[in-house]
Motif scaffolding. Structure first.
Motif, short mmCIF file in Angstrom:
data_model
loop_
_atom_site.label_atom_id
_atom_site.label_comp_id
_atom_site.label_asym_id
_atom_site.label_seq_id
_atom_site.Cartn_x
_atom_site.Cartn_y
_atom_site.Cartn_z
N MET A 86 0.78 -1.33 -0.03
CA MET A 86 0.24 0.02 -0.07
C MET A 86 0.38 1.50 -0.45
SD MET A 86 -3.06 -1.57 2.28
CE MET A 86 -3.86 -0.09 2.63
N PRO A 87 2.15 1.23 0.94
CA PRO A 87 2.52 0.41 1.46
C PRO A 87 1.97 1.09 3.20
CG PRO A 87 3.81 2.20 1.59
CD PRO A 87 2.83 2.34 0.00
N LEU A 88 2.54 0.57 4.15
CA LEU A 88 1.99 1.29 5.65
C LEU A 88 2.76 1.60 5.94
CD1 LEU A 88 -1.58 0.52 6.35
CD2 LEU A 88 -0.48 1.63 8.07
N HIS A 89 3.39 2.96 7.03
CA HIS A 89 4.97 2.45 7.88
C HIS A 89 4.52 2.90 9.20
CE1 HIS A 89 6.98 1.02 4.73
NE2 HIS A 89 6.59 1.38 3.61
N PRO A 90 4.85 3.22 10.30
CA PRO A 90 4.34 4.05 11.21
C PRO A 90 5.02 5.10 11.09
CG PRO A 90 5.96 1.98 11.90
CD PRO A 90 5.93 1.63 9.60
N LEU A 91 3.90 5.89 11.90
CA LEU A 91 4.31 7.60 11.71
C LEU A 91 5.49 8.73 11.67
CD1 LEU A 91 0.78 8.58 12.79
CD2 LEU A 91 1.58 7.65 10.43
N HIS A 92 6.50 7.84 12.45
CA HIS A 92 7.61 8.19 12.52
C HIS A 92 8.73 8.08 12.53
CE1 HIS A 92 8.23 4.19 14.44
NE2 HIS A 92 9.56 4.39 14.22
N ARG A 93 8.80 6.79 11.20
CA ARG A 93 10.19 6.54 10.37
C ARG A 93 10.20 7.62 9.27
NH1 ARG A 93 11.29 1.05 7.96
NH2 ARG A 93 12.68 2.20 8.27
N ASN A 94 11.21 7.84 8.63
CA ASN A 94 11.58 8.64 7.73
C ASN A 94 11.18 8.71 5.86
OD1 ASN A 94 13.34 10.28 5.30
ND2 ASN A 94 14.99 10.44 7.17
N PRO A 95 10.27 9.42 5.37
CA PRO A 95 9.13 8.86 4.24
C PRO A 95 11.18 8.94 3.57
CG PRO A 95 9.47 10.59 4.80
CD PRO A 95 10.15 10.19 5.92
N THR A 96 11.76 8.94 3.36
CA THR A 96 13.47 8.78 2.31
C THR A 96 13.93 7.01 2.50
OG1 THR A 96 13.87 10.60 2.84
CG2 THR A 96 15.09 9.13 1.94
N GLU A 97 14.01 6.79 3.66
CA GLU A 97 14.21 5.76 4.22
C GLU A 97 13.36 4.86 4.11
OE1 GLU A 97 15.01 5.64 8.20
OE2 GLU A 97 16.69 6.53 7.88
N THR A 98 11.92 4.95 4.18
CA THR A 98 10.61 3.57 3.65
C THR A 98 10.73 3.75 2.36
OG1 THR A 98 8.62 5.34 3.87
CG2 THR A 98 9.77 3.75 5.75
N LEU A 99 10.30 4.84 1.44
CA LEU A 99 10.31 5.06 0.15
C LEU A 99 11.37 4.14 -0.29
CD1 LEU A 99 9.22 8.20 -0.78
CD2 LEU A 99 8.04 6.43 -1.36
N GLN A 100 11.98 4.06 -0.24
CA GLN A 100 13.68 3.14 -0.38
C GLN A 100 13.71 1.46 -0.13
OE1 GLN A 100 15.69 3.91 -2.61
NE2 GLN A 100 15.06 5.66 -2.66
N GLU A 101 13.35 0.88 1.06
CA GLU A 101 12.88 -0.02 2.08
C GLU A 101 11.80 -0.77 0.44
OE1 GLU A 101 11.57 -0.13 5.59
OE2 GLU A 101 14.14 0.42 5.97
N ASP A 102 10.52 0.65 0.15
CA ASP A 102 9.32 -0.53 -0.69
C ASP A 102 9.88 -0.68 -1.97
OD1 ASP A 102 7.97 0.62 1.08
OD2 ASP A 102 7.31 2.06 1.14
N ARG A 103 10.99 -0.03 -2.65
CA ARG A 103 11.71 0.26 -3.95
C ARG A 103 12.30 -1.46 -3.33
NH1 ARG A 103 15.77 2.53 -5.48
NH2 ARG A 103 15.24 2.37 -7.70
N GLU A 104 13.64 -1.06 -2.69
CA GLU A 104 14.70 -2.44 -2.47
C GLU A 104 13.57 -4.03 -2.50
OE1 GLU A 104 16.30 -2.17 1.13
OE2 GLU A 104 17.37 0.38 0.23
N ALA A 105 12.21 -3.75 -2.32
CA ALA A 105 11.33 -5.24 -1.96
C ALA A 105 11.28 -5.61 -3.35
CB ALA A 105 9.87 -5.06 -1.00
N ILE A 106 10.49 -4.92 -5.02
CA ILE A 106 10.10 -4.71 -5.60
C ILE A 106 11.15 -5.38 -6.15
CG2 ILE A 106 9.20 -4.19 -7.41
CD1 ILE A 106 7.66 -1.99 -5.90
N ILE A 107 12.66 -4.56 -5.65
CA ILE A 107 13.90 -5.39 -6.88
C ILE A 107 14.12 -6.91 -6.48
CG2 ILE A 107 16.26 -4.86 -6.71
CD1 ILE A 107 15.52 -2.14 -6.26
#
Length: 368
Positions: free
Chosen positions: A10-31
């Motif tokens: 969707m994705p769905l991340h905890p509110l305290h997390r840095n969006p720069t990091e979570t966007l890269q994690e979501d990319r890495e999961a698809i790779i």
């Protein structure tokens, strides 16, 4: 034909997390999904949700075209009430060319009320906007300039007749790489959704949401089949995707803690968020065993137990086969991506799902 394996976030991340990091994690999961042989990857979008921080799925997915090789990249979904259909038709067609056909056009009206409020359309019928928009998008892809699209009872009128200059290419919109257009997929949430009947009539393909209780799933297939047969076409189970929330671990203890019970479990966080959101929008019937069940029965523990498929390889295989007994045959199981509290466990789960669970599931069902 084997059951396919897809990915959805969707994705769905905890509110305290840095969006720069979570966007890269979501990319890495698809790779990773591409390397593991997943068939497709759907990415959701919202404009005004801090937890779901992909605001444009096509923009996000465009970053994945050069770093993936096989996986189909899918909007999951493009919210059709949010933009003029001319914009969506042109952007999706260009994306299809950039991806050289590795594109699935996932569509929906756009369900988030705060998105609608921010856009000034909170008081409008977003389902009607959706229906009008998709008709115009398909008309743009089917017609040639100057288009002259003026469909009955449709607010969107599209023409370039007054400014078209064919000799310089002005007034001409791109057509998709895939002809006549890419596969179109709609996410289905509501039990007995009449929208699935319309999908069947138009050869759009349904994906049942991962947060819908399993006993409601067969209603989606029944309605899709009704729509297909109403236009004289026999339905094909390969067209139906079912998304599920899955965690595969090497041992039972890890499966239970990370997948369900630990306070820091991303699966537990996901369903806490979803339960809160659905109650706020009065759509939590999807979490009930029957329509009249009292709200007090819908607890977080029950949701996690009912909706998270978690266990070792053998246990997850058994649970997927049991799901198939409940829902009926379907063409693709779509693995829901979570926040990566523990990257090692998250990546291992995807690896086990692709390399061990799916081969055993397909061996058990013996193809179709």
């Amino acid at each position: 034909m084997d059951m396919r394996l897809g990915y959805f976030t969707m994705p769905l991340h905890p509110l305290h997390r840095n969006p720069t990091e979570t966007l890269q994690e979501d990319r890495e999961a698809i790779i990773l999904a591409d390397k593991l042989g997943f068939h497709d990857a759907f990415v959701g979008e919202h404009l005004t949700d801090q937890a779901e921080n992909v605001t444009n799925s096509l923009l996000f997915l465009a970053t994945l075209i050069p770093v993936t090789t096989r996986i189909k990249l899918a909007s999951g979904t493009s919210n059709l009430s949010h933009s003029h259909p001319t914009l969506l038709a042109a952007h999706a067609a260009m994306f299809d060319h950039l991806a050289k056909g590795r594109f699935i056009f996932g569509i929906s009206p756009g369900a988030l009320a705060s998105d609608a409020e921010a856009l000034g359309i909170l008081d409008q019928d977003r389902n009607r906007l959706f229906a009008e928009a998709i008709d115009v998008i398909l008309a743009i892809w089917e017609k040639n300039a100057p288009y002259d699209i003026d469909l009955p009872d449709n607010r969107f009128k599209v023409t370039t007749a007054g400014t078209c200059a064919f000799e310089i290419g002005r007034g001409i919109m791109p057509k998709p790489y895939q002809r006549p257009y890419p596969e179109i997929v709609g996410t289905v949430v509501a039990p007995f959704s009449k929208g699935v009947v319309a999908m069947g009539r138009r050869d759009f393909h349904p994906m049942s949401a991962n947060f819908l209780l399993a006993h409601w799933l067969r209603s989606h297939w029944d309605n899709y089949a009704e729509g297909k047969r109403s236009v004289g076409v026999e339905p094909d189970v390969a067209d139906w995707r079912i998304a599920r929330t899955i965690f595969v671990a090497d041992d039972d203890a890890t499966a239970r803690s990370y997948g369900k019970r630990d306070a820091n479990s991303p699966y537990r966080y996901y369903y806490k968020q979803m339960l809160t959101k659905m109650k706020m929008s009065n759509r939590h019937v999807i979490f009930k065993k029957h329509r009249d069940e009292d709200d007090s029965a819908v607890t977080l523990d029950r949701l996690v137990d009912e909706l998270v498929i978690a266990g070792t390889v053998d246990e997850v295989v058994d649970q997927i086969l049991a799901l198939r007994e409940t829902a009926g045959d379907f063409g693709e199981i779509v693995y829901a991506g979570m926040d990566m509290v523990d990257k090692t466990l998250a990546n291992r789960s995807m690896e086990l799902m692709a390399t061990q669970v799916m081969p055993r599931v397909n061996a058990a069902i013996g193809g179709r």
